[in-house]
Design a protein around this motif. Structure first.
Motif, short mmCIF file in Angstrom:
data_model
loop_
_atom_site.label_atom_id
_atom_site.label_comp_id
_atom_site.label_asym_id
_atom_site.label_seq_id
_atom_site.Cartn_x
_atom_site.Cartn_y
_atom_site.Cartn_z
N GLN A 226 38.25 5.23 -9.53
CA GLN A 226 38.04 4.52 -8.27
C GLN A 226 37.04 5.26 -7.38
N LYS A 227 37.12 6.58 -7.33
CA LYS A 227 36.15 7.36 -6.55
C LYS A 227 34.75 7.19 -7.12
N TYR A 228 34.65 7.22 -8.44
CA TYR A 228 33.34 7.12 -9.09
C TYR A 228 32.66 5.79 -8.75
N ILE A 229 33.38 4.70 -8.85
CA ILE A 229 32.74 3.40 -8.60
C ILE A 229 32.34 3.27 -7.13
N ASN A 230 33.12 3.88 -6.24
CA ASN A 230 32.75 3.87 -4.82
C ASN A 230 31.48 4.67 -4.59
N ARG A 231 31.39 5.88 -5.17
CA ARG A 231 30.19 6.70 -5.02
C ARG A 231 29.00 6.06 -5.71
N LEU A 232 29.25 5.39 -6.83
CA LEU A 232 28.16 4.76 -7.56
C LEU A 232 27.49 3.68 -6.72
N SER A 233 28.27 2.89 -6.02
CA SER A 233 27.65 1.87 -5.16
C SER A 233 26.81 2.53 -4.08
N ASP A 234 27.28 3.67 -3.57
CA ASP A 234 26.48 4.41 -2.58
C ASP A 234 25.18 4.94 -3.19
N LEU A 235 25.27 5.45 -4.42
CA LEU A 235 24.06 5.95 -5.09
C LEU A 235 23.07 4.82 -5.33
N ILE A 236 23.54 3.71 -5.84
CA ILE A 236 22.61 2.60 -6.12
C ILE A 236 21.97 2.13 -4.82
N TYR A 237 22.75 2.05 -3.75
CA TYR A 237 22.20 1.69 -2.45
C TYR A 237 21.11 2.68 -2.03
N THR A 238 21.42 3.97 -2.17
CA THR A 238 20.47 5.02 -1.78
C THR A 238 19.18 4.91 -2.60
N LEU A 239 19.30 4.70 -3.90
CA LEU A 239 18.11 4.58 -4.75
C LEU A 239 17.33 3.31 -4.43
N ALA A 240 18.03 2.24 -4.07
CA ALA A 240 17.35 1.00 -3.69
C ALA A 240 16.56 1.22 -2.40
N ARG A 241 17.18 1.86 -1.40
CA ARG A 241 16.48 2.14 -0.14
C ARG A 241 15.30 3.06 -0.39
N TYR A 242 15.50 4.07 -1.21
CA TYR A 242 14.42 5.00 -1.55
C TYR A 242 13.26 4.27 -2.23
N SER A 243 13.56 3.24 -2.98
CA SER A 243 12.54 2.52 -3.76
C SER A 243 11.84 1.42 -2.98
N GLU A 244 12.27 1.16 -1.75
CA GLU A 244 11.61 0.12 -0.95
C GLU A 244 10.15 0.51 -0.71
N SER A 245 9.25 -0.44 -0.87
CA SER A 245 7.84 -0.16 -0.60
C SER A 245 7.54 -0.23 0.89
N GLU A 246 8.34 -0.99 1.61
CA GLU A 246 8.24 -1.04 3.07
C GLU A 246 9.61 -1.42 3.60
N LEU A 247 9.92 -1.03 4.81
CA LEU A 247 11.22 -1.31 5.39
C LEU A 247 11.08 -2.41 6.43
N ASP A 248 11.71 -3.53 6.15
CA ASP A 248 11.72 -4.68 7.05
C ASP A 248 13.07 -4.66 7.76
N TYR A 249 13.10 -4.02 8.96
CA TYR A 249 14.35 -3.79 9.67
C TYR A 249 14.93 -5.09 10.22
N VAL A 250 16.24 -5.17 10.22
CA VAL A 250 16.96 -6.28 10.85
C VAL A 250 17.40 -5.79 12.21
N GLU A 251 16.91 -6.45 13.23
CA GLU A 251 17.28 -6.07 14.59
C GLU A 251 18.05 -7.23 15.19
N PHE A 252 19.22 -6.90 15.76
CA PHE A 252 20.06 -7.90 16.37
C PHE A 252 19.71 -8.04 17.84
N LYS A 253 19.78 -9.27 18.34
CA LYS A 253 19.51 -9.51 19.75
C LYS A 253 20.59 -8.89 20.60
N LYS A 254 20.18 -8.34 21.73
CA LYS A 254 21.13 -7.76 22.69
C LYS A 254 21.62 -8.88 23.59
N GLN A 255 22.88 -8.78 24.01
CA GLN A 255 23.43 -9.81 24.90
C GLN A 255 23.24 -9.43 26.34
#
Length: 179
Positions: A150-179
């Motif tokens: 269970q720990k491994y699969i949790n960390r694995l999703s974090d690793l894949i996320y990290t590698l995906a972010r690292y592999s982005e060619s550009e970062l298109d940020y999502v900004e939420f409107k302020k109220q």
């Protein structure tokens, strides 16, 4: 040798201990989702340009066979190649390494995923990994599952996320409107 055995024609399949369960059982769904994740990572590797990232993904793919096998063993402690603390530590080291190469803003904001083929394929694998984690969590509520798995699969999703972010060619940020 024929690939078909006909033993599953009535909707059952064999587990590691040769017991039979329904093909749509939660256990089979859990290790089947790991198989789907493994295939998705195999696809993603085709777009990764850095050898180190490719090697990490290849290593993870091999470990996923152990993880699926352990899930297919109702008595997981009898499975010969269990997920270990060292496997979890490997993932944590890689997460820390790749996160250290991003600036604080990159790590803390939502982005539109998939600005490159590699990042898009890795983000897809990440979502499959998260689904696998949900299936395993549900299975763990009714069956004995290794805490390390269970720990491994949790960390694995974090690793894949990290590698995906690292592999982005550009970062298109999502900004939420302020109220």
């Amino acid at each position: 040798m024929k690939i078909y055995t006909k033993s599953g024609d009535k909707g059952t399949t064999s587990l590691f201990d040769n017991s039979r369960v329904a093909k749509d059982s939660l256990r089979v769904e859990s290790y089947g989702t790991i198989d789907e994740l493994n295939s998705s990572l195999g696809f993603a590797k085709n777009f990764v340009e850095e050898q180190e990232v490719y090697d990490i993904l290849r290593s993870v793919q091999r470990k996923l066979f152990n993880l699926a096998g352990e899930l297919a063993a109702p008595d997981w402690e009898s499975f010969p190649e269990k997920i270990t603390d060292e496997d979890i530590e490997f993932l944590e080291e890689k997460i820390d390494h790749y996160l250290s190469q991003m600036n604080k803003k990159e790590k803390s904001m939502f982005i539109i995923p998939g600005s490159s083929k590699a990042s898009g394929a890795l983000h897809q694998a990440r979502t499959i990994c998260r689904r696998a984690e949900r299936r395993i969590t549900t299975l763990a509520a009714e069956a004995d599952i290794s805490p390390d798995l269970q720990k491994y699969i949790n960390r694995l999703s974090d690793l894949i996320y990290t590698l995906a972010r690292y592999s982005e060619s550009e970062l298109d940020y999502v900004e939420f409107k302020k109220q």
